[in-house]
Scaffold this motif. Structure first.
Motif, PDB file in Angstrom:
ATOM      1  N   VAL A 249       0.894  -0.963  -0.287  1.00  9.77           N
ATOM      2  CA  VAL A 249      -0.005   0.087  -0.100  1.00  9.77           C
ATOM      3  C   VAL A 249       0.795   1.300   0.000  1.00  9.77           C
ATOM      4  CG1 VAL A 249      -1.902   1.027   0.937  1.00  9.77           C
ATOM      5  CG2 VAL A 249      -1.764  -1.252   1.459  1.00  9.77           C
ATOM      6  N   VAL A 250       0.622   1.927  -0.601  1.00 13.93           N
ATOM      7  CA  VAL A 250       1.225   3.284  -1.304  1.00 13.93           C
ATOM      8  C   VAL A 250       0.358   4.871  -0.858  1.00 13.93           C
ATOM      9  CG1 VAL A 250       3.159   2.895  -2.219  1.00 13.93           C
ATOM     10  CG2 VAL A 250       1.107   3.360  -3.220  1.00 13.93           C
ATOM     11  N   GLU A 251      -0.569   4.548  -0.494  1.00 16.10           N
ATOM     12  CA  GLU A 251      -1.772   5.661  -0.396  1.00 16.10           C
ATOM     13  C   GLU A 251      -2.720   4.737   0.525  1.00 16.10           C
ATOM     14  OE1 GLU A 251      -2.382   9.253  -2.718  1.00 16.10           O
ATOM     15  OE2 GLU A 251      -4.497   8.411  -2.757  1.00 16.10           O
ATOM     16  N   LEU A 252      -3.554   5.521   1.211  1.00 15.27           N
ATOM     17  CA  LEU A 252      -5.027   5.241   2.039  1.00 15.27           C
ATOM     18  C   LEU A 252      -5.610   6.511   2.433  1.00 15.27           C
ATOM     19  CD1 LEU A 252      -5.933   2.090   3.008  1.00 15.27           C
ATOM     20  CD2 LEU A 252      -5.089   3.448   4.861  1.00 15.27           C
ATOM     21  N   LYS A 253      -6.527   6.794   1.225  1.00 11.91           N
ATOM     22  CA  LYS A 253      -7.019   7.861   1.976  1.00 11.91           C
ATOM     23  C   LYS A 253      -8.646   7.905   1.688  1.00 11.91           C
ATOM     24  CE  LYS A 253      -3.942  10.608   0.893  1.00 11.91           C
ATOM     25  NZ  LYS A 253      -3.272  11.134   1.985  1.00 11.91           N
ATOM     26  N   GLU A 254      -9.889   8.518   2.278  1.00 12.83           N
ATOM     27  CA  GLU A 254     -11.189   8.582   2.230  1.00 12.83           C
ATOM     28  C   GLU A 254     -11.730   9.545   1.338  1.00 12.83           C
ATOM     29  OE1 GLU A 254     -14.028   8.676   4.921  1.00 12.83           O
ATOM     30  OE2 GLU A 254     -14.601   6.917   5.624  1.00 12.83           O
ATOM     31  N   LYS A 255     -12.006   8.528  -0.050  1.00 10.92           N
ATOM     32  CA  LYS A 255     -12.393   9.402  -0.762  1.00 10.92           C
ATOM     33  C   LYS A 255     -13.881   9.559  -1.636  1.00 10.92           C
ATOM     34  CE  LYS A 255      -7.589  10.373  -2.654  1.00 10.92           C
ATOM     35  NZ  LYS A 255      -6.944   9.956  -3.549  1.00 10.92           N
ATOM     36  N   PRO A 256     -14.631   9.954  -2.080  1.00 13.00           N
ATOM     37  CA  PRO A 256     -15.628   9.564  -2.800  1.00 13.00           C
ATOM     38  C   PRO A 256     -15.828   8.705  -3.992  1.00 13.00           C
ATOM     39  CG  PRO A 256     -14.663  12.266  -3.373  1.00 13.00           C
ATOM     40  CD  PRO A 256     -13.957  11.890  -2.574  1.00 13.00           C
ATOM     41  N   SER A 257     -16.300   7.742  -4.278  1.00 11.41           N
ATOM     42  CA  SER A 257     -16.840   7.065  -5.672  1.00 11.41           C
ATOM     43  C   SER A 257     -16.651   7.584  -6.983  1.00 11.41           C
ATOM     44  CB  SER A 257     -17.231   5.576  -4.796  1.00 11.41           C
ATOM     45  OG  SER A 257     -19.028   7.050  -4.450  1.00 11.41           O
ATOM     46  N   VAL A 258     -17.116   8.599  -7.051  1.00 13.03           N
ATOM     47  CA  VAL A 258     -17.434   9.300  -8.239  1.00 13.03           C
ATOM     48  C   VAL A 258     -16.076  10.669  -8.493  1.00 13.03           C
ATOM     49  CG1 VAL A 258     -18.693  10.440 -10.073  1.00 13.03           C
ATOM     50  CG2 VAL A 258     -19.654   8.403  -8.406  1.00 13.03           C
ATOM     51  N   PRO A 259     -15.398  10.937  -9.778  1.00 11.00           N
ATOM     52  CA  PRO A 259     -14.649  11.395  -9.764  1.00 11.00           C
ATOM     53  C   PRO A 259     -14.958  13.087  -9.544  1.00 11.00           C
ATOM     54  CG  PRO A 259     -14.678   9.402 -11.326  1.00 11.00           C
ATOM     55  CD  PRO A 259     -15.727   9.249 -10.737  1.00 11.00           C
ATOM     56  N   ILE A 260     -14.260  13.981  -9.411  1.00 11.29           N
ATOM     57  CA  ILE A 260     -15.039  15.289  -9.822  1.00 11.29           C
ATOM     58  C   ILE A 260     -14.490  16.085 -10.866  1.00 11.29           C
ATOM     59  CG2 ILE A 260     -15.419  17.416  -8.771  1.00 11.29           C
ATOM     60  CD1 ILE A 260     -16.033  15.156  -6.872  1.00 11.29           C
ATOM     61  N   GLY A 261     -16.180  16.438 -11.438  1.00  7.93           N
ATOM     62  CA  GLY A 261     -14.632  17.180 -13.111  1.00  7.93           C
ATOM     63  C   GLY A 261     -15.498  16.501 -14.157  1.00  7.93           C
ATOM     64  N   GLU A 262     -15.552  17.039 -14.711  1.00  9.13           N
ATOM     65  CA  GLU A 262     -16.046  16.514 -16.568  1.00  9.13           C
ATOM     66  C   GLU A 262     -15.537  14.929 -16.761  1.00  9.13           C
ATOM     67  OE1 GLU A 262     -16.237  17.613 -21.293  1.00  9.13           O
ATOM     68  OE2 GLU A 262     -15.717  19.408 -19.985  1.00  9.13           O
ATOM     69  N   ILE A 263     -15.939  14.158 -17.775  1.00  7.24           N
ATOM     70  CA  ILE A 263     -15.200  13.069 -17.943  1.00  7.24           C
ATOM     71  C   ILE A 263     -15.105  12.051 -19.136  1.00  7.24           C
ATOM     72  CG2 ILE A 263     -15.724   9.827 -17.363  1.00  7.24           C
ATOM     73  CD1 ILE A 263     -15.545  11.332 -14.748  1.00  7.24           C
ATOM     74  N   GLY A 264     -14.088  12.442 -19.182  1.00  6.71           N
ATOM     75  CA  GLY A 264     -13.129  12.121 -20.815  1.00  6.71           C
ATOM     76  C   GLY A 264     -13.008  11.069 -20.919  1.00  6.71           C
ATOM     77  N   MET A 265     -11.690  10.490 -21.116  1.00  9.21           N
ATOM     78  CA  MET A 265     -10.931   9.570 -21.264  1.00  9.21           C
ATOM     79  C   MET A 265      -9.889   8.854 -19.937  1.00  9.21           C
ATOM     80  SD  MET A 265     -11.284   8.093 -24.741  1.00  9.21           S
ATOM     81  CE  MET A 265     -10.730   9.664 -26.058  1.00  9.21           C
ATOM     82  N   ASP A 266      -9.633   7.909 -19.504  1.00 12.24           N
ATOM     83  CA  ASP A 266      -8.375   7.368 -18.907  1.00 12.24           C
ATOM     84  C   ASP A 266      -7.937   6.927 -19.798  1.00 12.24           C
ATOM     85  OD1 ASP A 266      -8.951   4.329 -20.041  1.00 12.24           O
ATOM     86  OD2 ASP A 266     -10.386   3.707 -18.489  1.00 12.24           O
TER      87      ASP A 266
END
Ligand SMILES: *Cc1c(COP(=O)(O)O)cnc(C)c1O
Length: 354
Positions: A249-266
């Motif tokens: 594990v290199v990061e462990l955080k609580e975050k929302p399950s939906v990204p913030i902002g306009e969704i383009g491509m991964d």
């Protein structure tokens, strides 16, 4: 702290699986070629196969067979030889699978030069549409093979459930046996080996449906992962967990399950979709698509969920896990055949033999 990511390989479990499978096959008069390609011919693992009763080691690549020279077992080259490697094939393989006269001629010439005989198994395509002579070409192929002075035709074989997904059964393997008998009659020779396929043929043993003259199988996945591959069932008295992938594990955080902002491509050109499950505890592991295919690994912790991966990061949801994960902790995965192939060839994954 131990090196991460790493693949832990339990040699004793692989030896046990080899013992179980060689015994199972022996009861049916079948010899096993233990396939070493998925672990790149690592000699310590191949040795476990030999300790588990394997007397023939098989690999698709000469480079791997070379590593196995000192092993007390016959060597079989699985992939059709390249003409450019004819000499290496004769030198490092006692037997090779073949389907092309031009290649067999090159092997014959190489064997002459090295002053030895080279054994071949002629592959017959029983419908899977990968390697093998088509049925109407068998007799003329055999008559040409018998003219080579330094080639010994050891037998015939087939490969199924690889390209076309065709499942071996009494009909197609029965036909292979029939072909062997026709060849023996017609040419007045005897064939020592009728090689009836790979780990997908094992289910026929249990059902007592393997045709009698099938006396050879080439087993890879069933030895390393304890699974037959026609239906994907576990084999009795084998381990499915000889290999474990360990990541950090290199990061462990609580975050929302939906990204913030306009969704383009991964990162891979796909447009992702997300379900809103509120705030979640997410961990980033230091492994990614360069090392594994996400769909081929399974977390040992049943409450862990894989969310996705980019080239070097694997993102998991640990909200429902009973263990309290922390940065620096290790996270373990079972791996399937596809991931095993990938992990084995990756220089970024440390291999730890247990
Ligand atoms: C890889 C291979 C095998 C072994 O297949 P498994 O499904 O892993 O048992 C057998 N025969 C040939 C020709 C192969 O290439």
């Amino acid at each position: 702290m131990q090196i991460c990511p790493r693949l832990e390989i339990d040699i004793n479990k692989i030896k046990h699986n080899s013992l179980t499978l060689t015994k199972l096959c022996k009861e049916k008069g079948i010899d096993v070629a233990g396939v070493t390609k998925v672990f790149c011919g690592i000699p310590e693992i191949a040795q476990a196969l030999v300790h588990g009763g394997i007397t023939m080691l098989a690999d698709s690549r000469i480079e791997n067979l070379k590593k196995l020279q000192e092993m007390d077992a016959q060597k079989l080259l699985l992939r059709l030889p390249m003409i450019s490697q004819a000499k290496e094939t004769v030198r490092y393989a006692d037997i090779s699978l073949n389907s092309e006269i031009k290649t067999i001629a090159a092997l014959d010439a190489a064997a002459k030069e090295l002053e030895r005989m080279h054994n071949i198994i002629l592959m017959i395509d029983m419908g899977d549409l990968r390697e093998g002579v088509w049925q109407d070409q068998i007799e003329n192929t055999i008559s040409e093979i018998l003219l080579f002075e330094n080639i010994n035709l050891l037998g015939i074989g087939t490969n199924l459930t690889c390209y076309g997904g065709v499942i071996p059964n009494r009909i197609n393997l029965g036909r292979l046996v029939e072909i062997a008998e026709i060849i023996e009659d017609k040419f007045n020779i005897s064939l020592n080996i009728v090689s009836g396929g790979n780990s997908s043929s094992l289910y026929l043993l249990e059902k007592e449906e393997i045709p009698h003259r099938i006396n050879h199988l080439r087993l890879g996945e069933s030895i390393v992962l304890g699974r037959e591959t026609a239906y994907g069932n576990s084999i009795a008295d084998t381990y499915q967990d000889a290999f474990t992938l360990v990541t950090e594990v290199v990061e462990l955080k609580e975050k929302p399950s939906v990204p913030i902002g306009e969704i383009g491509m991964d990162a891979f050109g796909n447009k992702p979709v997300f379900e809103d499950r509120g705030l979640r505890k997410r961990a980033i592991l230091a492994i990614g698509r360069q090392d594994i295919a996400v769909q081929n690994i399974i977390p040992l912790d049943p409450n862990m969920m894989i969310l996705g991966a980019s080239s070097d990061h694997l993102i998991i949801d640990v909200t429902d896990c009973t263990k309290e994960y922390m940065v620096g902790d290790e996270v373990r995965f079972h791996i399937e055949y596809g991931a095993l192939l990938q992990v084995m060839t990756s220089e970024y994954i440390h291999k730890k033999l247990l």
